[in-house]
Design a protein around this motif. Structure first.
Motif, PDB file in Angstrom:
ATOM      1  N   ILE A   1       0.850  -1.094   0.020  1.00  0.00           N
ATOM      2  CA  ILE A   1      -0.033  -0.059   0.064  1.00  0.00           C
ATOM      3  C   ILE A   1       0.981   1.056  -0.099  1.00  0.00           C
ATOM      4  N   LEU A   2       2.010   1.095   0.729  1.00  0.00           N
ATOM      5  CA  LEU A   2       3.021   2.180   0.780  1.00  0.00           C
ATOM      6  C   LEU A   2       3.589   2.566  -0.686  1.00  0.00           C
ATOM      7  N   LEU A   3       3.736   1.690  -1.128  1.00  0.00           N
ATOM      8  CA  LEU A   3       4.267   1.681  -2.471  1.00  0.00           C
ATOM      9  C   LEU A   3       3.421   2.248  -3.598  1.00  0.00           C
ATOM     10  N   ALA A   4       2.206   1.798  -3.317  1.00  0.00           N
ATOM     11  CA  ALA A   4       1.260   2.333  -4.379  1.00  0.00           C
ATOM     12  C   ALA A   4       0.898   3.786  -4.029  1.00  0.00           C
ATOM     13  N   ILE A   5       0.843   4.009  -2.771  1.00  0.00           N
ATOM     14  CA  ILE A   5       0.822   5.663  -2.493  1.00  0.00           C
ATOM     15  C   ILE A   5       2.231   6.560  -3.165  1.00  0.00           C
TER      16      ILE A   5
ATOM     17  N   LEU B   1       1.804   9.406  -6.092  1.00  0.00           N
ATOM     18  CA  LEU B   1       2.183  10.704  -5.581  1.00  0.00           C
ATOM     19  C   LEU B   1       3.321  11.145  -6.558  1.00  0.00           C
ATOM     20  N   PHE B   2       4.254  10.089  -7.158  1.00  0.00           N
ATOM     21  CA  PHE B   2       5.305  10.419  -7.947  1.00  0.00           C
ATOM     22  C   PHE B   2       4.846  10.714  -9.333  1.00  0.00           C
ATOM     23  N   PHE B   3       3.589  10.150  -9.705  1.00  0.00           N
ATOM     24  CA  PHE B   3       3.125  10.415 -11.212  1.00  0.00           C
ATOM     25  C   PHE B   3       2.050  11.438 -11.313  1.00  0.00           C
TER      26      PHE B   3
END
Length: 43
Positions: free
Chosen positions: A23-27, A31-33
Motif C-alpha cells: 500500500i505504501l508503494l502504491a501511494i 504521488l510520483f506520477f
C-alpha cells in the motif's frame, strides 16, 4: 539434504507487514506520477 534443511523451516513473515508495504508503494507511485498536478493545485 542441506537444501531442505536451509530452506525447509523458514519462519513465516507477517502478511500485514507485506500488505502495508504494498500500500505504501502504491501511494508513493501515485504521488510520483501525480506530483505535477497536485503542486499546480496547491500553488
Amino acid at each position: 539434504m542441506k537444501f531442505q534443511k536451509r530452506f525447509g523451516n523458514r519462519r513465516r513473515t507477517k502478511p500485514q507487514k507485506g500488505l502495508f508495504l504494498v500500500i505504501l508503494l502504491a501511494i508513493a507511485l501515485f504521488l510520483f506520477f501525480n506530483a505535477e498536478r497536485l503542486l499546480s493545485r496547491i500553488l
